[in-house]
Design an enzyme around this catalytic site. Sequence first.
Site, PDB file in Angstrom:
ATOM      1  N   PHE A 133      37.561  42.219  45.324  1.00 24.48           N
ATOM      2  CA  PHE A 133      36.643  42.151  44.187  1.00 24.48           C
ATOM      3  C   PHE A 133      35.418  43.042  44.454  1.00 24.48           C
ATOM      4  CE2 PHE A 133      33.477  39.988  41.517  1.00 24.48           C
ATOM      5  CZ  PHE A 133      34.211  39.756  40.362  1.00 24.48           C
ATOM      6  N   ASP A 210      37.153  34.560  51.218  1.00 26.28           N
ATOM      7  CA  ASP A 210      36.594  34.382  49.885  1.00 26.28           C
ATOM      8  C   ASP A 210      37.584  33.504  49.115  1.00 26.28           C
ATOM      9  OD1 ASP A 210      36.112  34.644  47.132  1.00 26.28           O
ATOM     10  OD2 ASP A 210      34.978  36.492  47.475  1.00 26.28           O
ATOM     11  N   TYR A 235      32.382  28.019  39.336  1.00 27.24           N
ATOM     12  CA  TYR A 235      32.529  28.042  37.861  1.00 27.24           C
ATOM     13  C   TYR A 235      33.940  28.404  37.412  1.00 27.24           C
ATOM     14  CZ  TYR A 235      31.286  32.913  38.910  1.00 27.24           C
ATOM     15  OH  TYR A 235      31.219  34.164  39.468  1.00 27.24           O
ATOM     16  N   LYS A 236      34.834  28.676  38.385  1.00 29.45           N
ATOM     17  CA  LYS A 236      36.223  29.005  38.045  1.00 29.45           C
ATOM     18  C   LYS A 236      37.023  27.699  37.996  1.00 29.45           C
ATOM     19  CE  LYS A 236      35.537  33.728  39.456  1.00 29.45           C
ATOM     20  NZ  LYS A 236      35.543  34.740  40.516  1.00 29.45           N
ATOM     21  N   ARG A 384      45.209  39.553  32.384  1.00 34.18           N
ATOM     22  CA  ARG A 384      45.333  38.466  33.347  1.00 34.18           C
ATOM     23  C   ARG A 384      45.514  37.155  32.606  1.00 34.18           C
ATOM     24  NH1 ARG A 384      40.606  37.865  37.775  1.00 34.18           N
ATOM     25  NH2 ARG A 384      39.578  37.174  35.886  1.00 34.18           N
TER      26      ARG A 384
END
Length: 412
Positions: A133, A210, A235-236, A384
């Site tokens: 990322f 991560d 928040y995912k 995605r």
Amino acid sequence: MTTTQQTHKPTSAELDAADPLAAQRDAFYAPDADQLASYLDGNSLGRPLKVTSENLASFVHDAWGSRLIRGWDEQWMDEPTMVGDRIGEVTLGAAPGQTTVGDSTSVMLYKMIRAAVDAQPGRDEIVIDRDNFPTDRFIIEGIAKERGASIKWIAANPTSGVRAEDLDGLLGERTAVVVLSHVAYRSGFLADAKGITEKVHQAGALMLWDLCHSVGSVPIELDAWGVDLAVGCTYKYLNGGPGSPAFAYVNASQHDRLQQPIWGWMGADNPFGMTDSYKPAQGMRRFITGTPPVLAMQPMKDMLELIASVGMDAVREKSIKLTEYAITLSEEHLVPLGAEIVSPRNPAERGSHITVDHPLFADVTAKLWTKGVIPDFRPPHGLRIGLSPLSTSYAEVEVGVAAIRDALTELL
Ligand SMILES: *Cc1c(COP(=O)(O)O)cnc(C)c1O
């Protein structure tokens, strides 16, 4: 009769009816059907639980509104490590005292990677993959510049991800720390965290995982795997709400060796002693910097309790079934239109999302968002499909893939 039975593919209605977690979907706030037909982005921003609006209101009245400044002494000072311990227990396989909550993921990555580099004198190389990322790569570029370190880039296969053998020739006595994503944000590849951590340790380096795209969707055993450091988003799949703070895990064996670079009063030994100079607190508190974002930590607690009530194994089981279903439907409806599935076919190597590539998917995604069908798009061509196990139905996956097919057909 027998042959049709053998080839019968279960419909989404049958899959939903047989889903042991189906009832959990009612726990999530549901917007009107004209607002939302299919949410396939719970891996970017999880949906709120209904109970969260009640709990936030009562936090405003009963905690903030009534206890006011007394709240800090009564509970809030300990909130980062208390919520951290619960994340550790429910989702990370981490014993208490090793996890804290605060900062954005990016800032937490900075603090932890800088601390790791500084703790390894004589080692001046940081290892990360090119497909990680952007924020992870950018933070490492910055730290390398700041500390005069160099970066060893892993060139892994972007449609799968980093395997232990990809580290061959990159690890050695100069390696300070290796930073990898447990689940790759694009392909969804699930790395062998245990095997890679062992290999990194053999080179005397520290391992930072991560966990942004794995926590809350894939079982994790940080203590058992001997992981040194981990950082993740809330928040995912932890449904903490937009911009909810990150968490960090530091293995107890590393607490005294590591010193993080942003010396604030809240990570100091005696925050209210108003002392002349900084002395780090003991244990996880030393990784805190400023006043903790207590309000923003509240919603994730609700999701943690929901996950705890069903267990991570049940979450993982549904996640695998959802991604299998999304792959089957994509093969049936999208591949014939020229799309390519760029995620692992082996469920043991896959997290909770899949990516499908087609040159027209940027336009397709924009079209779908106006219709309440919400996948997301990652350049250059990736659409995605994120499948948050507790809030996503099989029917939503079917509606979503059919809408992708129709939008693509119109544009072809
Ligand atoms: C989502 C995500 C981030 C987000 O970082 P923020 O500081 O919260 O914006 C970082 N790394 C990975 C791998 C991610 O998936």
